[in-house]
Design a protein around this motif. Structure first.
Motif, PDB file in Angstrom:
ATOM      1  N   SER A 114       0.818  -1.306  -6.237  1.00  0.00           N
ATOM      2  CA  SER A 114       0.339   0.046  -6.554  1.00  0.00           C
ATOM      3  C   SER A 114       0.588   1.052  -5.432  1.00  0.00           C
ATOM      4  N   ALA A 115       0.449   0.605  -4.176  1.00  0.00           N
ATOM      5  CA  ALA A 115       0.627   1.540  -3.051  1.00  0.00           C
ATOM      6  C   ALA A 115       2.040   2.121  -3.011  1.00  0.00           C
ATOM      7  N   PRO A 116       3.107   1.275  -2.994  1.00  0.00           N
ATOM      8  CA  PRO A 116       4.457   1.861  -2.979  1.00  0.00           C
ATOM      9  C   PRO A 116       4.795   2.601  -4.267  1.00  0.00           C
ATOM     10  N   ILE A 117       4.279   2.125  -5.422  1.00  0.00           N
ATOM     11  CA  ILE A 117       4.548   2.817  -6.688  1.00  0.00           C
ATOM     12  C   ILE A 117       3.911   4.202  -6.682  1.00  0.00           C
ATOM     13  N   GLU A 118       2.655   4.268  -6.223  1.00  0.00           N
ATOM     14  CA  GLU A 118       1.938   5.548  -6.138  1.00  0.00           C
ATOM     15  C   GLU A 118       2.645   6.499  -5.181  1.00  0.00           C
ATOM     16  N   LYS A 119       3.162   5.967  -4.091  1.00  0.00           N
ATOM     17  CA  LYS A 119       3.863   6.776  -3.100  1.00  0.00           C
ATOM     18  C   LYS A 119       5.132   7.382  -3.691  1.00  0.00           C
ATOM     19  N   ARG A 120       5.874   6.577  -4.453  1.00  0.00           N
ATOM     20  CA  ARG A 120       7.100   7.068  -5.087  1.00  0.00           C
ATOM     21  C   ARG A 120       6.799   8.130  -6.135  1.00  0.00           C
ATOM     22  N   LEU A 121       5.725   7.909  -6.921  1.00  0.00           N
ATOM     23  CA  LEU A 121       5.349   8.883  -7.939  1.00  0.00           C
ATOM     24  C   LEU A 121       4.987  10.228  -7.324  1.00  0.00           C
ATOM     25  N   LYS A 122       4.264  10.181  -6.212  1.00  0.00           N
ATOM     26  CA  LYS A 122       3.887  11.431  -5.534  1.00  0.00           C
ATOM     27  C   LYS A 122       5.107  12.118  -4.938  1.00  0.00           C
ATOM     28  N   ALA A 123       6.047  11.320  -4.420  1.00  0.00           N
ATOM     29  CA  ALA A 123       7.278  11.892  -3.846  1.00  0.00           C
ATOM     30  C   ALA A 123       8.101  12.586  -4.931  1.00  0.00           C
ATOM     31  N   ARG A 124       8.198  11.964  -6.110  1.00  0.00           N
ATOM     32  CA  ARG A 124       8.940  12.565  -7.221  1.00  0.00           C
ATOM     33  C   ARG A 124       8.280  13.846  -7.692  1.00  0.00           C
TER      34      ARG A 124
END
Length: 301
Positions: A287-297
């Protein structure tokens, strides 16, 4: 402990814990007696780790009254969890009971938020609910209705709450106490409580077959030392919520072991449920890296 090592140990612990249902099914004894010998033999296996190690003996002698009380209280909570869960099986289906007990991550998330200010991101929460949905898919079709079944479901829900509090206390204790000392004290509390409960029920402590005694020892060595004790070790590095979430993988391991050991078939429904559980757990732990990517997008738009 490095992150990779922690999660590898967590997977190992979940698989070891998955043997619980197999040993319980093969054992022919009252549930209170099964739980009693499971924890008594575990205590006897861990006791030399404390008694034969000077550092552990010194730590044991230096424990404060609060540490003693919390450790023993956690053991009593674990014993009550077993009693409530096993008793629920007398009123409702195995599927209903097991699925409701797997709601423990919800209690863990609530306890972590209220007392430790832990916050789960949106992806982690989605992963949690997806994994719980997988457990419901496995149990769907075996759920029962009626007042008696409702009582069983309530007992299973209380069992989930008690095991969540047990892991929460463990997370607090592991900040200042070694896993072996904490576990020895906790399991001592469990054994005493279960012994009193079994005596009140007038359950026999002896006269069991050799197979049942082997199952008692298997529960202690494999399911508890290699499973639950590993969780106690990891509570120093991983939050109780993460431990509780990982236990949702237990039905997957149990189904696989039942296929090979008990020759039980894995139907389409179970297979789908297992895949959904694994997808949910993957979402949660990534969840941490997925959440980070979603926020970056989102920020780049």
């Amino acid at each position: 402990m490095k992150s990779f090592t922690s999660y590898a140990a967590l997977i190992f612990g979940v698989f070891a814990l998955s043997t619980s249902a197999i040993f319980v099914k093969l054992a022919n004894a009252p549930s209170a007696i099964t739980a009693f010998y499971r924890l008594l033999f575990t205590l006897l296996l861990l006791l030399p780790v404390v008694l034969l190690n000077r550092d552990r003996r010194n730590e044991f002698r230096a424990l404060h009254k609060k540490q003693w009380l919390l450790s023993i209280a956690s053991g009593v909570l674990l014993a009550i969890h077993y009693i409530l869960w096993f008793e629920s099986l007398n009123y409702t289906s195995v599927a209903s009971s097991t699925v409701i007990v797997t709601l423990q991550p919800l209690f863990a998330i609530l306890l972590g938020f209220c007392f430790l200010k832990e916050r789960q991101n949106k992806v982690a929460l989605v992963g949690c609910f997806v994994a719980i949905l997988g457990s419901c898919i496995i149990g769907y079709g075996d759920f029962q209705s009626g007042a008696q079944a409702l009582l069983g479901d309530l007992l299973a829900l209380l069992a989930a709450a008690f095991i969540s509090i047990y892991f929460f206390i463990g997370q607090l204790m592991r900040k200042t106490t070694s896993a072996s000392v904490y576990s020895v004290l906790g399991y001592s509390g469990s054994v005493i409580f279960l012994a009193i409960y079994a005596l009140l029920k007038q359950d026999s402590f002896f006269a069991y077959s050799a197979t049942t005694w082997k199952c008692f020892f298997g529960l202690a060595l494999v399911a508890t030392v290699f499973g639950q004790f590993v969780f106690n070790l990891l509570l120093k590095w991983l939050p109780a919520t993460t431990i509780s979430m990982s236990i949702l993988g237990e039905p997957v391991g149990t189904c696989i072991l039942a296929f090979f050991i008990l020759h039980e078939t894995i139907g389409l429904q179970q297979g789908v449920g297992m895949v959904v559980i694994l997808c949910g757990l993957t979402l949660y732990f990534l969840s941490a890296p997925i959440e980070k990517r979603l926020k970056a997008r989102s920020a780049s738009k």
